[in-house]
Enzyme design. Structure first.
Site, PDB file in Angstrom:
ATOM      1  N   LYS A  13      -4.534   4.331  -0.349  1.00 57.86           N
ATOM      2  CA  LYS A  13      -4.516   3.754   1.004  1.00 57.86           C
ATOM      3  C   LYS A  13      -4.278   4.835   2.065  1.00 57.86           C
ATOM      4  CE  LYS A  13      -1.096   0.863   0.155  1.00 57.86           C
ATOM      5  NZ  LYS A  13      -0.730   1.141  -1.242  1.00 57.86           N
ATOM      6  N   ARG A  88       3.169  -6.734   3.076  1.00 56.99           N
ATOM      7  CA  ARG A  88       3.428  -6.625   1.654  1.00 56.99           C
ATOM      8  C   ARG A  88       4.012  -7.912   1.076  1.00 56.99           C
ATOM      9  NH1 ARG A  88       4.033  -0.733   1.457  1.00 56.99           N
ATOM     10  NH2 ARG A  88       4.623   0.090  -0.547  1.00 56.99           N
ATOM     11  N   ARG A 127       1.608  13.943  -7.510  1.00 56.96           N
ATOM     12  CA  ARG A 127       1.141  14.257  -6.154  1.00 56.96           C
ATOM     13  C   ARG A 127       2.201  14.968  -5.310  1.00 56.96           C
ATOM     14  NH1 ARG A 127       0.499   8.208  -3.368  1.00 56.96           N
ATOM     15  NH2 ARG A 127       2.725   7.771  -3.233  1.00 56.96           N
ATOM     16  N   ARG A 161       7.558  13.072  -2.695  1.00 58.09           N
ATOM     17  CA  ARG A 161       8.348  11.911  -2.313  1.00 58.09           C
ATOM     18  C   ARG A 161       9.388  11.615  -3.386  1.00 58.09           C
ATOM     19  NH1 ARG A 161       4.278   7.246  -0.355  1.00 58.09           N
ATOM     20  NH2 ARG A 161       5.931   6.044  -1.349  1.00 58.09           N
ATOM     21  N   ARG A 172       7.749  -0.266  -8.055  1.00 59.92           N
ATOM     22  CA  ARG A 172       6.907  -0.506  -6.880  1.00 59.92           C
ATOM     23  C   ARG A 172       5.674  -1.321  -7.267  1.00 59.92           C
ATOM     24  NH1 ARG A 172       6.373   5.554  -5.336  1.00 59.92           N
ATOM     25  NH2 ARG A 172       4.812   4.887  -3.825  1.00 59.92           N
TER      26      ARG A 172
END
Ligand code: AMP
Length: 214
Positions: A13, A88, A127, A161, A172
């Site tokens: 996203k 969400r 990442r 992160r 999540r």
């Protein structure tokens, strides 16, 4: 044009929003980015959200909807909005309807990025981004051309992160399945949902999004 990008964490996203911003001059409204900025600045919202985010759970609907309302209010009416990571939950989806109406906007597209969950864990846990310009990299799939130097800006500091570890990622995803996926039928009923294969290459996903929004 106002669009929602939906999909579990790691679906792309953020990456695709950045491309839409570049191509169409739209504005990205990412509640995740807003919350991370609040945590960094140690604002009251940040102090409340920090531990929740570290566990991979969801921050309260009131907090995130207020962030969206404020940011949308600061935008020029003609600028398109990309909602990334919001709504969400069902209460957030209802809040967004009211917020959009208040700001004289209407929802044009909800785009769901469809992805394979196990592949996502692999994507997310590798990442990292340039601390200076935010360019995205990956330990296994996309390292900088020169080790330790950002391709885009030459920066030499990178960050990860804190919630991009396997345990938090699984939480999540569970939150996505339990609370976010159920909002899709609401938008389906309005006939504004498009589905895109989020496992395709970044370029191909961008092409698919282009075909929807242009
Ligand atoms: P993201 O960058 O979208 O993956 O969001 C990172 C974390 O911020 C999430 O795991 C949640 O803890 C929190 N968060 C971001 N957006 C929302 C939202 N719309 N509702 C509740 N929590 C959110």
């Amino acid at each position: 044009m106002n669009i929602i990008l939906l999909g579990p964490p790691g679906a792309g996203k953020g990456t695709q929003s950045a491309r839409l911003v570049e191509q169409y001059g739209m504005h990205q409204l990412s509640t995740g980015d807003m919350l991370r900025a609040a945590v960094k600045a140690k604002t009251p919202v940040g102090l409340e959200a920090k531990a929740v985010m570290e566990r991979g759970e969801l921050v309260s609907d009131e907090i995130v909807s207020a962030l969206i309302d404020a940011e949308l209010g600061a935008m020029a009416p003609a600028t398109g909005a990309i909602f990334d990571g919001y709504p969400r939950t069902e209460p957030q989806a209802r809040a967004l309807d009211a917020i959009l109406e208040r700001h004289g906007r209407k929802l044009d597209h909800v785009i769901e990025l469809e992805v394979d969950e196990d592949a996502l864990v692999d994507r997310i846990t590798g990442r990292f981004t340039c601390a200076n310009c935010g360019a995205g990299y990956h330990d296994r799939y996309h390292l900088p051309k020169v080790d330790g130097v950002c391709d885009r800006c030459g920066g030499t500091e990178f960050k990860r992160r804190p919630d991009d570890n396997e345990e938090t990622v699984r939480m999540r995803m569970q939150e996505y399945r339990a609370k976010t996926a159920p909002i899709l039928p609401v938008y389906d009923a309005r006939g504004i949902v498009s589905r895109v294969d989020g496992m395709a290459s970044i370029e191909d996903v961008t092409k698919a999004l282009d075909a929807i929004v242009s």
